[in-house]
Design a protein around this motif. Sequence first.
Motif, mmCIF file in Angstrom:
data_model
loop_
_atom_site.group_PDB
_atom_site.id
_atom_site.type_symbol
_atom_site.label_atom_id
_atom_site.label_comp_id
_atom_site.label_asym_id
_atom_site.label_seq_id
_atom_site.Cartn_x
_atom_site.Cartn_y
_atom_site.Cartn_z
ATOM 1 N N CYS A 94 5.946 -3.045 3.732
ATOM 2 C CA CYS A 94 5.640 -2.984 5.155
ATOM 3 C C CYS A 94 5.392 -4.353 5.762
ATOM 4 O O CYS A 94 5.674 -4.594 6.925
ATOM 5 C CB CYS A 94 4.426 -2.083 5.377
ATOM 6 N N GLU A 146 0.824 -1.206 0.000
ATOM 7 C CA GLU A 146 0.000 0.000 0.000
ATOM 8 C C GLU A 146 0.855 1.250 0.000
ATOM 9 O O GLU A 146 0.504 2.251 -0.610
ATOM 10 C CB GLU A 146 -0.934 -0.002 1.225
ATOM 11 N N THR A 197 2.630 -5.595 6.516
ATOM 12 C CA THR A 197 1.432 -5.657 7.354
ATOM 13 C C THR A 197 0.167 -5.194 6.631
ATOM 14 O O THR A 197 -0.934 -5.520 7.061
ATOM 15 C CB THR A 197 1.605 -4.782 8.616
ATOM 16 N N CYS A 198 0.312 -4.468 5.559
ATOM 17 C CA CYS A 198 -0.885 -4.017 4.858
ATOM 18 C C CYS A 198 -1.594 -5.214 4.230
ATOM 19 O O CYS A 198 -1.045 -6.303 4.165
ATOM 20 C CB CYS A 198 -0.518 -2.991 3.779
ATOM 21 N N CYS A 257 0.461 -6.852 1.326
ATOM 22 C CA CYS A 257 1.622 -7.622 1.793
ATOM 23 C C CYS A 257 1.185 -8.929 2.462
ATOM 24 O O CYS A 257 1.738 -9.993 2.203
ATOM 25 C CB CYS A 257 2.437 -6.792 2.785
HETATM 26 ZN ZN ZN Z 1 2.659 -3.538 2.607
#
Ligand code: ZN
Lengths: 338, 581
Positions: free
Chosen positions: B73, B65, B75-76, B79
Amino acid sequence: MSFEKLVGNRALVSRLARMVGSGRVPPSLLFCGPSGVGKLQAAMTLAKALNCSQSKTDPCGTCPACLRIDREEYADVHIARPEGAGRQLRADAVRQIVRETPFRPFEGRRRVSILIDADRMNDAAANTLLKTLEEPPPWAILILITSNAAALLPTILSRCQIYRFAPLAIEELSDLLVSDHDVDREQATTLAALSGGSLTAALSYRDEPLTDLRQEAVRLLTVVARGGREQDLVPWADRLAKDKRLLLLLHLLMGMARDVVATLAGGAIVHRDLKSELDELSQGAPLDAWLAAFELTENALENLRDRYLNKRLTVARLLVEMRELSRSRQLSPALDRQ
Amino acid sequence: MAYEVLALKYRPKVFEDLVGQEAVTRTLTNAIQQDRIAHAFLFAGVRGVGKTTTARILAKALNCESGPTVRPCGTCAACEEIARGRSLDVLEIDGASNAGVEQVRELIDSARYAPSRDRFKIYIIDEVHMLSTAAFNALLKTLEEPPPTVKFIFATTEHHKIPDTILSRCQEHEFRTVAPGEIANQLRMIAKAEGIEITEGAIRTLARAASGSMRDGISALDQVIAASSEKIEEHDVTELLGLIERDVLRQTANALTGQDTASILKIVNELVRSGRDLRNFISALMQYFRDILVAKVAPEASELFELPDETAGLEKFAGELSEEDLLRALELLTQTEIALRSSPEPRFHVEVALLKLSQLRKLASFEDLLERFEALVAGEPPPPSSGSAPKPAAKPRVVAKPTKPKTEASPSPEAKAGPPPQATQDASAPDDWTARDDFPPLSEAEGEPSSDFMSQLIEQLKTAKPMLHAIVSRHTSYELDGNRLTLKFLSSQKVLAEQLEQKMLKDLLEEQASRLADRKLSVTVRVQENGASKDAPPPAPIETEDKSSEDLQERARRDPLVRQFIDTFQGEIQSVKKPEA
Ligand SMILES: [Zn+2]
Ligand SMILES: Nc1ncnc2c1ncn2[C@@H]1O[C@H](COP(=O)(O)OP(=O)(O)OP(=O)(O)O)[C@@H](O)[C@H]1O
Ligand SMILES: [Mg+2]
Ligand SMILES: [Zn+2]
C-alpha cells in the motif's frame, strides 16, 4: 578565490557557479580530466561557495570560513588525498568520510568531502562509498577527483554527475604563469608549450633554465635536418647524455618536431615564439620525415624515462636516425647511393 | 535545501513501475500470490538496473499490513518505515561497510528474535560480494536453517564473488541490462513529469550512452537538465557526456582519406578543447573503421547497424578504401590506442598518428618497396612508386636470394587447385597480395583426415569472400574437431585475426565453412603467443662494449624491428655493428 578567477574550462566552471546560485548542487560529483588543469581548485571553490559567510553564491575568499577552508582547518570540509609509498587513498580515510557524512555540519551549511585521486582507492574502499554516494544526507556533498575515470568502478560512476575538465589552452596557461606564479613572459611561453595544458607539468619545469636548452634543441634540429655528419653528431650526443636536463631536452625536441609537423600540415604551433625557426625547419624535409622524427624522439624519451636505456647510445641513435631521415626521404635514393 | 537527484526521486515503489525486469517481477509476484516465498533471495546484475529498488519493494510486499501482497500500500506504518529506512524489522545493511565476520555474527544473533511488529524480519544485504569469506561462512549457518520468520535479500553486481555454498541456498534472480528503448521511455516519462523540454534525439543519445543501466541514463539526464536552461538538444548531450559524435568520426575519416591534414589537426584540437578523452576517440574511430570494413565485405549486413545514420557515409568510404588500407588503418589505430597510455604527450601522439594514417596511402606499399628492392638487386632501374594503386598483372618478379627455398617444396594450395601452373615460378606471381611469399606457410591440419579442408576453404573464399580469404589464408594451423573449426594465428597477425571476432565476419566465415563441410561448423580464432614475444624480457639496455658478438646477435634478433625485417626479406643476421661511440 571566486569562480570568476578560475582559469580555463569556462563553460564547466560557470555551470558550477550557476548550480550554486540556484541552490541545486548535486550531492555526488566526479571531476575528471588531465592532472593540473584546476580540478582541485574548482572543488575548493565549490566547497567555499557552499560555506562562505559573506556570500551564498560566490566565495569571498577572505572571510574566516573561506580562509580556514583553504588552510584545510574547516571542520565541515574534509580532504582525503593519497599517501604513502603506494600513493593509495587509504581505506581508513575513505571510511572516515563514510562515518562522518551522516552528521550535520558543525559550523557551516554543507559538509563537503573531497577525495583526491579517487582512482587510487582499492576495491574495498571504493565499495564502502557506494551507499553514501547514492543516498547522502541532504547536507552532504562528495567530490571525487581523478585523472583516470576509467579506473573507477562502474557502480561509482553510475552514482555521480561527471564533470569533464579539458587541458588548459596555451595562452590561458602562460597568462596564468605570468599573473599568478611570478614567471616572466618568455619562460611562461616555453613552459606552456612543454606542459600539455597542465599547470602542474608547467610548474614542474619552472626552475629549470630553459632558454639555452631551447636554443640547443633548435640548433640540433637544424643540424640533423641539414644532414649533419656522424663525426659531429656522436660527440654532441655524448655531451647531451651527460646533461641532467636530457629528458627535458627530448621533450622540447618532440614538441618542436610536432610543431614542424603542424606547420607542414597547416595547423597551429605551440612554440609560438619560435615560428620563424620552425618555418625554416619545415622547408628541410617533407611531412613524412617529420612525422617519423617525432616518433623517434617520443620513442627515445619513453625509452629513457621508462626503460632506463643507456643514455649515450639512445641519444646517439636518435640523432643519427633523424639525420638519416632527412637524407633519405625515400628508400630508393638511399639505395642508389650504395 | 538540497535537491533530490532524479534517480532517487523516480525510484519505483511498486513492482509494476520497474522497467525491463519482467522476468524477475513475474517470479516474485507469482511466489507471493501462491504463498511460496523463498527464505533467501539473491539479486544480481550490473549497476543501476533495479536490484536495491526491488529488494525494498519486496520487503514492503512481504511486510505491508495488508500483505503479503504484490501491491504494497505504501501508506501503512510498515511501508512508510521501510521507505524511510526506519523499520525495525527490515534492516538494510551495507555489505561493503559491514564486511567482517563480527558484524555478520551480530546480525545473525538478532535474527533469532521474533520480528518486533511486522510479519517478517527481513535482512537486505546490499553489495553482498564484499563480505569476507569468514562472514559468508557465518551467514551460511543461518541460511541452512533459517527461522521461519526471517528472510534474506542479497544484492550484488559481482555474482562471481559469491561462494557456491551461499548461492545454492538462495533463489537467484538475474537482473537484465535494460534495453535502450526502455531507458528512453523512462527518460521521456521523467522529463515530462519535470516539465523539461528535450528532443527525441537527445533522449535517444542519453539512452544509448547509458549502456544498459537505468541509473546511468537518469543521472545523465539530471546532469543535462542542470546544465541547460532551454530546450535540451542532442548536441547538449554529446557535449556534456563527452561522447564522440558519429559526425566527428565521419569528418575524421573524410579528412584521412582526403589527406586533408589541416582538418585533421583542427578536429583533434576541437576534441581536446571540449574535454573529450582521446582514448575514447581512438577507440570510436577504430569501431568506425571496422564498420567500414563490414560495409565493404558484406554490404548486405547493413541491417546490423541500428540506425540509418550509422550506415550513411560508410559505403562511400568502403568504396574509396581498399581492404588493405582498412586493415592497415586498424592496425595503426590499435597501436595508437596502446601507445597512448604511456605517451608523454597524448595529444601530439594522436595528431601524428592520424597524420601518418592520412599519408599511408601515399606511401609506397610494402610490396612496392620489395619490388623496388628486388629490381635494384637485379641491377634494374627501380620502378616508380605506385602507391597502393593496382599494379599491372604479370610483372616480372625476381627473387632476391631467399635464405630458404620457398615455392618448390610445397606448392601453395592456390597453385594446387587454382589456375594452370605458371610457366616459371618466378616470372609471374599472381596479382594478389595473398600470394606474397612473406606470409607464414600454410601448415597441414593436425591429425585430421580431411587434411585439405583448409585449402579447399581458402580456395572457396578466394572468389566468394576475398576479404575473408585475405585474413584466413594467413593462419598458421588449424584444427577441425567435430563441429568446431579452430584457426590459429601468429601473434604478429593479431590485429588481422581479431577482425574475425567481429560477428559479421565470423558469421560469414562459419557460413562458408559449413557449406564446404556440409554440416554446421563454429569457428574459433586463436592467437598464439609465440613464447618469444610474450615472455621475452624487455629489451636489455645496450650498455657495455665488451659483450661478445654472439650476444649482440642474439639481442639484435630479439629486436622487434630487426625481426620484422628478417621475416619480410627472409634475411639472416651476418654481423652486428654498434654505432661507434
Ligand atoms: Zn503497506
Ligand atoms: N528497472 C528499473 N526501472 C526503473 N527505474 C530503475 C530501474 N533500475 C534502476 N532504476 C533507477 O535507477 C536507480 C537505482 O536503481 P537501484 O538502486 O535499484 O540499482 P541497483 O541495481 O541496486 O544498482 P547498484 O548495483 O549500482 O547498486 C533507481 O532509483 C531508479 O531511479
Ligand atoms: Mg544497489
Ligand atoms: Zn568567504
